[in-house]
Design a protein around this motif. Structure first.
Motif, PDB file in Angstrom:
ATOM      1  N   LEU A   1       1.290  -8.930 -32.223  1.00 20.27           N
ATOM      2  CA  LEU A   1       1.709  -7.838 -31.429  1.00 20.27           C
ATOM      3  C   LEU A   1       0.830  -7.370 -30.332  1.00 20.27           C
ATOM      4  CD1 LEU A   1       2.501  -5.307 -34.546  1.00 20.27           C
ATOM      5  CD2 LEU A   1       4.056  -6.703 -33.092  1.00 20.27           C
ATOM      6  N   ASP A   2      -0.566  -7.777 -30.265  1.00 16.81           N
ATOM      7  CA  ASP A   2      -1.250  -7.676 -29.174  1.00 16.81           C
ATOM      8  C   ASP A   2      -0.964  -8.811 -28.112  1.00 16.81           C
ATOM      9  OD1 ASP A   2      -3.581  -6.593 -27.862  1.00 16.81           O
ATOM     10  OD2 ASP A   2      -4.822  -8.511 -28.476  1.00 16.81           O
ATOM     11  N   ARG A   3      -0.908  -8.343 -26.708  1.00 15.59           N
ATOM     12  CA  ARG A   3      -0.619  -8.959 -25.877  1.00 15.59           C
ATOM     13  C   ARG A   3      -1.712 -10.186 -25.614  1.00 15.59           C
ATOM     14  NH1 ARG A   3       1.492  -7.236 -19.766  1.00 15.59           N
ATOM     15  NH2 ARG A   3       1.792  -9.423 -19.028  1.00 15.59           N
ATOM     16  N   GLN A   4      -2.968  -9.748 -25.412  1.00 18.71           N
ATOM     17  CA  GLN A   4      -3.722 -10.833 -25.211  1.00 18.71           C
ATOM     18  C   GLN A   4      -3.648 -11.868 -26.442  1.00 18.71           C
ATOM     19  OE1 GLN A   4      -7.419  -8.484 -25.055  1.00 18.71           O
ATOM     20  NE2 GLN A   4      -7.340  -8.319 -22.721  1.00 18.71           N
ATOM     21  N   THR A   5      -3.701 -11.516 -27.420  1.00 17.56           N
ATOM     22  CA  THR A   5      -3.579 -12.625 -28.778  1.00 17.56           C
ATOM     23  C   THR A   5      -2.355 -13.470 -28.416  1.00 17.56           C
ATOM     24  OG1 THR A   5      -4.546 -10.901 -30.179  1.00 17.56           O
ATOM     25  CG2 THR A   5      -3.303 -12.743 -31.183  1.00 17.56           C
ATOM     26  N   ARG A   6      -1.220 -12.923 -28.102  1.00 18.18           N
ATOM     27  CA  ARG A   6      -0.149 -13.899 -27.850  1.00 18.18           C
ATOM     28  C   ARG A   6      -0.531 -14.709 -26.674  1.00 18.18           C
ATOM     29  NH1 ARG A   6       2.667  -8.808 -28.011  1.00 18.18           N
ATOM     30  NH2 ARG A   6       2.964  -8.837 -25.728  1.00 18.18           N
ATOM     31  N   GLU A   7      -0.924 -14.179 -25.694  1.00 19.53           N
ATOM     32  CA  GLU A   7      -1.177 -15.160 -24.544  1.00 19.53           C
ATOM     33  C   GLU A   7      -2.251 -16.290 -24.796  1.00 19.53           C
ATOM     34  OE1 GLU A   7      -2.510 -12.773 -21.524  1.00 19.53           O
ATOM     35  OE2 GLU A   7      -0.334 -11.732 -21.007  1.00 19.53           O
ATOM     36  N   ALA A   8      -3.351 -15.949 -25.483  1.00 25.95           N
ATOM     37  CA  ALA A   8      -4.301 -16.855 -26.122  1.00 25.95           C
ATOM     38  C   ALA A   8      -3.493 -17.883 -27.029  1.00 25.95           C
ATOM     39  CB  ALA A   8      -5.347 -16.250 -26.899  1.00 25.95           C
ATOM     40  N   MET A   9      -2.766 -17.404 -27.924  1.00 28.34           N
ATOM     41  CA  MET A   9      -2.188 -18.369 -28.739  1.00 28.34           C
ATOM     42  C   MET A   9      -1.069 -19.466 -28.052  1.00 28.34           C
ATOM     43  SD  MET A   9      -2.970 -18.211 -31.858  1.00 28.34           S
ATOM     44  CE  MET A   9      -1.829 -19.126 -32.687  1.00 28.34           C
ATOM     45  N   LYS A  10      -0.359 -18.811 -27.052  1.00 21.56           N
ATOM     46  CA  LYS A  10       0.537 -19.540 -26.219  1.00 21.56           C
ATOM     47  C   LYS A  10      -0.265 -20.616 -25.483  1.00 21.56           C
ATOM     48  CE  LYS A  10       3.753 -19.091 -22.100  1.00 21.56           C
ATOM     49  NZ  LYS A  10       4.195 -18.342 -21.451  1.00 21.56           N
ATOM     50  N   GLU A  11      -1.447 -20.405 -24.943  1.00 26.11           N
ATOM     51  CA  GLU A  11      -2.266 -21.287 -24.260  1.00 26.11           C
ATOM     52  C   GLU A  11      -2.796 -22.296 -25.323  1.00 26.11           C
ATOM     53  OE1 GLU A  11      -5.544 -19.564 -22.063  1.00 26.11           O
ATOM     54  OE2 GLU A  11      -4.184 -18.150 -21.047  1.00 26.11           O
ATOM     55  N   ASN A  12      -3.101 -21.887 -26.414  1.00 29.36           N
ATOM     56  CA  ASN A  12      -3.448 -22.909 -27.471  1.00 29.36           C
ATOM     57  C   ASN A  12      -2.618 -23.790 -27.880  1.00 29.36           C
ATOM     58  OD1 ASN A  12      -6.267 -21.926 -27.418  1.00 29.36           O
ATOM     59  ND2 ASN A  12      -5.948 -20.603 -29.062  1.00 29.36           N
ATOM     60  N   ILE A  13      -1.460 -23.382 -28.102  1.00 31.64           N
ATOM     61  CA  ILE A  13      -0.288 -24.144 -28.383  1.00 31.64           C
ATOM     62  C   ILE A  13       0.171 -25.312 -27.533  1.00 31.64           C
ATOM     63  CG2 ILE A  13       2.282 -23.913 -28.868  1.00 31.64           C
ATOM     64  CD1 ILE A  13       1.713 -21.543 -30.654  1.00 31.64           C
ATOM     65  N   GLN A  14       0.145 -24.753 -26.081  1.00 35.91           N
ATOM     66  CA  GLN A  14       0.306 -25.730 -25.237  1.00 35.91           C
ATOM     67  C   GLN A  14      -0.660 -26.737 -25.072  1.00 35.91           C
ATOM     68  OE1 GLN A  14       0.752 -23.136 -21.710  1.00 35.91           O
ATOM     69  NE2 GLN A  14       2.788 -22.540 -22.035  1.00 35.91           N
ATOM     70  N   LYS A  15      -2.010 -26.299 -25.220  1.00 36.25           N
ATOM     71  CA  LYS A  15      -2.873 -27.463 -25.006  1.00 36.25           C
ATOM     72  C   LYS A  15      -2.731 -28.505 -26.048  1.00 36.25           C
ATOM     73  CE  LYS A  15      -6.567 -24.601 -22.985  1.00 36.25           C
ATOM     74  NZ  LYS A  15      -7.824 -23.948 -23.022  1.00 36.25           N
ATOM     75  N   THR A  16      -2.467 -27.812 -27.395  1.00 33.80           N
ATOM     76  CA  THR A  16      -2.492 -28.643 -28.632  1.00 33.80           C
ATOM     77  C   THR A  16      -1.428 -29.787 -28.361  1.00 33.80           C
ATOM     78  OG1 THR A  16      -3.497 -27.059 -29.912  1.00 33.80           O
ATOM     79  CG2 THR A  16      -2.473 -28.665 -30.914  1.00 33.80           C
ATOM     80  N   SER A  17      -0.054 -29.151 -28.025  1.00 34.78           N
ATOM     81  CA  SER A  17       1.047 -29.761 -27.838  1.00 34.78           C
ATOM     82  C   SER A  17       1.008 -31.065 -26.732  1.00 34.78           C
ATOM     83  CB  SER A  17       2.391 -28.983 -27.523  1.00 34.78           C
ATOM     84  OG  SER A  17       2.353 -28.371 -26.186  1.00 34.78           O
ATOM     85  N   CYS A  18       0.231 -30.558 -25.700  1.00 33.75           N
ATOM     86  CA  CYS A  18      -0.090 -31.813 -24.752  1.00 33.75           C
ATOM     87  C   CYS A  18      -0.858 -32.728 -25.239  1.00 33.75           C
ATOM     88  CB  CYS A  18      -0.774 -31.099 -23.481  1.00 33.75           C
ATOM     89  SG  CYS A  18       0.156 -30.025 -22.500  1.00 33.75           S
ATOM     90  N   LYS A  19      -1.881 -32.649 -26.050  1.00 36.76           N
ATOM     91  CA  LYS A  19      -2.895 -33.597 -26.763  1.00 36.76           C
ATOM     92  C   LYS A  19      -1.996 -34.296 -27.726  1.00 36.76           C
ATOM     93  CE  LYS A  19      -7.028 -30.844 -25.974  1.00 36.76           C
ATOM     94  NZ  LYS A  19      -8.235 -30.149 -26.842  1.00 36.76           N
TER      95      LYS A  19
END
Length: 122
Positions: free
Chosen positions: A24-42
């Motif tokens: 529900l927290d916007r910063q948490t969502r953005e951080a999770m989005k970045e982490n998921i993108q990095k992980t999926s690229c790897k």
């Protein structure tokens, strides 16, 4: 056995609920989005280049093995030197005692006469 299954099911549901609430927290969502993108690229890179990844893993394992062998050799060398020192210490102590006894065995007057040469008779 069903109670045990319900326990783990409750743990899983609680974790999912906690994760959903934290999003529900916007910063948490953005951080999770970045982490998921990095992980999926790897993961995509690993899937496309399994040989390269495998070579890197093998290279790293070889480096670790070499470092371990070098460290083992160094430890063995140090252990040998410590053993040598343990063996030499009593010998050095004996030599020092003999030297001390040699110099303290003479009286001061005998040493003075020897140094000055007064002990020689003509």
């Amino acid at each position: 056995m069903t109670r045990k299954n319900q326990f783990w099911k409750g743990i899983l549901l609680g974790a999912l609920a906690g994760g959903a609430i934290s999003l529900l927290d916007r910063q948490t969502r953005e951080a999770m989005k970045e982490n998921i993108q990095k992980t999926s690229c790897k993961v995509a890179y690993i899937v496309r280049n399994p040989g390269e990844v495998s070579d890197k893993v093998k290279g790293t394992a070889a480096k670790i093995k070499t470092a371990y062998e070098q460290m083992s050799e160094d430890i063995s060398y140090i252990t040998d030197k410590v053993e040598e020192l343990k063996e030499l210490t009593p010998q050095v102590t004996d030599i020092l005692k003999e030297t001390k006894e040699t110099f303290t065995g003479h009286e001061e007057t005998d040493l003075l006469e020897e140094v000055l040469g007064e002990g020689e008779k003509i």
